[in-house]
Design a protein around this motif. Structure first.
Motif, mmCIF file in Angstrom:
data_model
loop_
_atom_site.group_PDB
_atom_site.id
_atom_site.type_symbol
_atom_site.label_atom_id
_atom_site.label_comp_id
_atom_site.label_asym_id
_atom_site.label_seq_id
_atom_site.Cartn_x
_atom_site.Cartn_y
_atom_site.Cartn_z
ATOM 1 N N HIS A 50 0.831 -1.208 0.000
ATOM 2 C CA HIS A 50 0.000 0.000 0.000
ATOM 3 C C HIS A 50 0.860 1.250 0.000
ATOM 4 O O HIS A 50 2.054 1.204 0.298
ATOM 5 N N ARG A 100 -6.019 8.712 5.055
ATOM 6 C CA ARG A 100 -5.797 8.660 3.610
ATOM 7 C C ARG A 100 -4.793 7.577 3.225
ATOM 8 O O ARG A 100 -4.280 7.577 2.103
ATOM 9 N N SER A 101 -4.463 6.718 4.142
ATOM 10 C CA SER A 101 -3.613 5.582 3.776
ATOM 11 C C SER A 101 -4.438 4.561 3.005
ATOM 12 O O SER A 101 -5.600 4.304 3.354
ATOM 13 N N GLU A 102 -3.829 4.015 1.959
ATOM 14 C CA GLU A 102 -4.543 3.011 1.174
ATOM 15 C C GLU A 102 -4.764 1.752 1.998
ATOM 16 O O GLU A 102 -4.027 1.494 2.948
ATOM 17 N N ARG A 133 -2.501 1.097 7.285
ATOM 18 C CA ARG A 133 -3.335 0.838 6.096
ATOM 19 C C ARG A 133 -4.837 0.950 6.459
ATOM 20 O O ARG A 133 -5.260 0.532 7.548
#
Lengths: 503, 235
Positions: free
Chosen positions: B21, B82-84, B78
């Motif tokens: 990610h 806004r972390s994938e 994750r």
């Protein structure tokens, strides 16, 4: 540790100050309130709580609502409310009264002031509440002349108005009722707040003040040349009027209440110096710009002009007060409160009363309670949240049986208890004793969470929410609430937008 | 080790890649220092319990140590912010989490910490000392990262010892500081003592009542404690 106080008459003018000042002093309060045609008891309490918070600039806990009525047996309280009183309350401040100078067809003012007091005494005795602080009036002295003593109860010739007679009868009833330690407070004529001018009623002194404004024709604004009224009044001008501000009466009562060794006596909560009618008239004349009031003695005015008749008609209801010429003994008061003299009734004070009354249009354009914002925090927490939770995917993971509390301080605040119950939230007002978790916060913090400006967990980390009880469950539950709000916002963004931003 | 100096930190939003990610983070470093004292990576608490880079402990230590000359990186795991990555699936995760305080796959988050370490190595002089700081659940991820990253020091803030396996801290080869709040709801004193006894020297245990598990209002104390330890033990 002081226990709770039952307060009656909180919706009255003095009552709302008593409620505020009790809360400011950190006392737990249960308030006896009935709903009326325009507002539920809850809504009336909301308004009083808002007033308490706003006028004290403090975020105060919401009192416990005891929905009831002095005119019904057991005051209309249910078993749970009576049980709360028996468990929590050790004193009652009885400020409820029906103010009517003439008897009404439905038996007032006796029904409330005398029979209601009797019902209250009976209830207190059955619940083990043994301390009564009773609000009476200095005018239980009726038409007495000379000095009215604090330790006597004497209606003179017994010709006081219906209100005075009913308050006299209530004092007699209390005096004869055994088993209660009773303290009686007798304020004189109570007017608005000496600091802010605030009032919630426009009786008595305000009628004269407003009449002065009308006659001077200046809407209260000073004019360079005084208006000559040419009015004769059938009074000497020497009649003594004892006037005290509401905030001082409340403060004085609570100060005595906080000194148990002073209980059991009667206190005249009156000004140190009565004002002569001509002095009051002079203050009003200076403020409003009129002159030409003359005092023709107490023999009547057989040849009254149309204007004089109009003025006398306005005075009719208060004639006995205007003609009163009594001096109130203050020895008990001075012994109890040597350092709390009432504020002087002077031009500056009257000008604050006048300014507030004019801003408030003499109470005529106050917004009706029914017009209050229907999307209040309380409405959301009690109606919208449980209803929407049912349709949320979060419902199925609500931990069955968990009870949690939202303790919201400040305007719009209150205490709400929730029980997770097979996928739904059951809500009630007040704080459940067996809650696993309580979240304490000020109303703006909760509004931010509900409107998703900040997550509940983050508000906690930032110190805007405090947790009592099981911290781990509290953090997990906060996550569930966030998940609910996130989903709810996707389904119906408007619903959360409509929650008004409290503060 | 030069004495730490107070300097205003610069905070930059950054993005970095892990194996699976792209994560978001905040890199804080002193404005008026050419070379920081070292690199600090902060692994926050459980993402379902407020574990994000805005948490008061993570932010407090990140900014506080940057003021004292360190370059620090805090980040969102994750699926957080806004972390994938996959978001919390309430229906799937919450019932399990409510009962056990765990969700399946949570220990894989050590890879996110590894990604943060790799980013710091690539961004800064790789010869600078690396410090790994875990808070709560984040502590449990440190040993897995520590094996390859060769940190100069480990700091464990409020490790919830009863909830994860902390036995592999015994294999660490660097100075270790444990900071524990005495009124922490997760704290079991006998377990803490037993665990701490297994750790190799040099090590230090600091305990103080600090707002349960949360250290609200105690962030400056955390910075002070961590900074003093690092000053003492890093060459």
């Amino acid at each position: 540790m002081a226990r709770s106080i039952l307060l009656t008459g909180a919706t009255g003018f003095l009552g709302r100050y008593l409620l505020r000042d009790l809360l400011v002093r950190g006392r737990s309060v249960g308030v006896l309130i009935r709903g009326n045609a325009e507002q539920s008891a809850d809504e009336r309490l909301d308004e009083l709580h808002d007033f308490a918070c706003e006028s004290s600039s403090r975020t105060l806990p919401r009192p416990v609502l005891l929905e009831g009525d002095l005119r019904t047996p057991n005051l209309g309280l249910d078993a749970a409310e009576r049980s709360w009183l028996a468990r929590e309350a050790d004193a009652v401040v009885h400020s409820a009264a029906y103010v009517a100078y003439q008897p009404t067809p439905d038996g007032e003012p006796w029904e409330t002031n005398v029979n209601g007091t009797y019902r209250l005494l009976e209830l207190c005795q059955s619940l083990g509440i043994a301390e009564l602080h009773h609000l009476s009036t200095a005018f239980v002295c009726g038409d007495r002349r000379g000095t009215a003593f604090e330790d006597e109860l004497d209606l003179g010739d017994g010709t006081g108005n219906a209100y005075e007679q009913s308050k006299f009868a209530a004092e007699q009833l209390i005096h004869d009722y055994s088993g209660m330690r009773t303290t009686i407070y007798r304020p004189s004529i109570v007017v608005g707040d000496s600091a802010t001018g605030y009032t919630s009623t426009y009786h008595h002194f305000y009628r004269f003040l407003e009449l002065g404004v009308r006659l001077s024709g200046q809407g209260g604004k000073k004019r360079t040349r005084r208006q000559n009224l040419s009015i004769r009044l059938p009074l000497t001008g020497e009649e003594a009027q004892n006037i005290v501000p509401v905030n001082w009466v409340s403060q004085a009562l609570l100060e005595i209440l906080s000194q148990p060794r002073r209980h059991g006596s009667t206190y005249h909560l009156v000004a140190s110096r009565s004002m002569r009618l001509r002095e009051i008239c002079a203050i009003l004349g200076d403020l409003l710009g009129f002159e030409g009031v003359s005092w023709v003695g107490s023999e009547g005015l057989p040849d009254a002009t149309a204007l004089e008749s109009l003025v006398l008609d306005q005075f009719k209801e208060y004639w006995s007060y205007l003609r009163a010429n009594v001096i109130f003994d203050r020895r008990n008061l001075l012994r109890a409160l040597p350092d709390l003299p009432p504020p002087a009734f002077d031009a500056a004070f009257v000008s604050r009363l006048l300014a507030f009354a004019q801003r408030d249009n003499w109470g005529r354009n106050r917004s009706r309670p029914a017009e209050r914002d229907g999307s209040s925090l309380g409405h959301y927490l009690e109606r919208v949240l449980p209803m929407r939770m049912k349709n949320s995917p979060v419902a199925e993971v609500l931990p069955d049986g968990l009870i949690f509390v939202l303790d919201v301080r400040g305007p719009g605040g209150g205490q709400w208890s929730y029980r997770c119950d097979e996928g739904s939230l059951r809500v009630w007002r007040g704080r459940a004793a067996d809650a696993s978790v309580a979240y304490r916060m000020e109303a703006p913090a909760l509004a931010d969470v509900l409107q998703r400006r900040q997550t509940a967990q983050q508000a906690f980390f930032d110190g805007r929410i405090d947790i009592e009880g099981d911290a781990e469950k509290a953090m997990k539950l906060a996550l569930l609430i966030e998940q609910f709000l996130a989903h709810d916002n996707e389904v119906s963004p408007l619903e959360t937008e409509r929650i008004h931003a409290v503060g | 080790m030069p004495s730490a100096e107070m300097s205003r930190p610069v905070v930059e939003g950054v993005r970095f890649s892990t194996a699976d990610h792209v994560l978001e983070g905040e890199l804080a470093y002193p404005e008026d220092r050419d070379t920081p004292l070292g690199a600090v990576v902060l692994a926050g608490s459980h993402p379902l319990l407020g574990g994000n880079m805005h948490n008061n402990v993570v932010r407090g230590l990140g900014d506080g140590l940057a003021e004292r000359g360190w370059a620090t990186l805090r980040f969102n795991y994750r699926g957080v912010g806004r972390s994938e990555g996959p978001r919390v699936d309430v229906a799937r995760h919450m019932a399990e989490f409510w009962q056990t305080s765990h969700v399946s796959g949570e220990m894989d988050l050590w890879q996110d910490v590894q990604g943060a370490v790799d980013f710091m190595r690539a961004t800064l002089d790789p010869s600078l000392p690396l410090v790994l700081i875990g808070y709560s659940f984040g502590c449990a991820l440190l040993p897995a990262v520590g094996r390859a990253a060769n940190p100069a020091a480990l700091i464990a803030v409020a490790p919830p010892l009863g909830k994860h396996d902390y036995s592999n801290f015994a294999d660490s080869r660097c100075p270790l500081l444990a900071i524990v709040s005495e009124d922490d709801f997760t704290l079991e004193q006998p377990r803490l003592k037993a665990w701490f006894d297994t750790l190799p020297e040099p090590k230090r245990l600091v305990q103080k009542a600090s707002d349960n598990h949360f250290f609200r209002g105690h962030e400056p104390w955390l910075v002070e404690t961590a900074s003093a330890f690092l000053e003492e033990h890093l060459p």
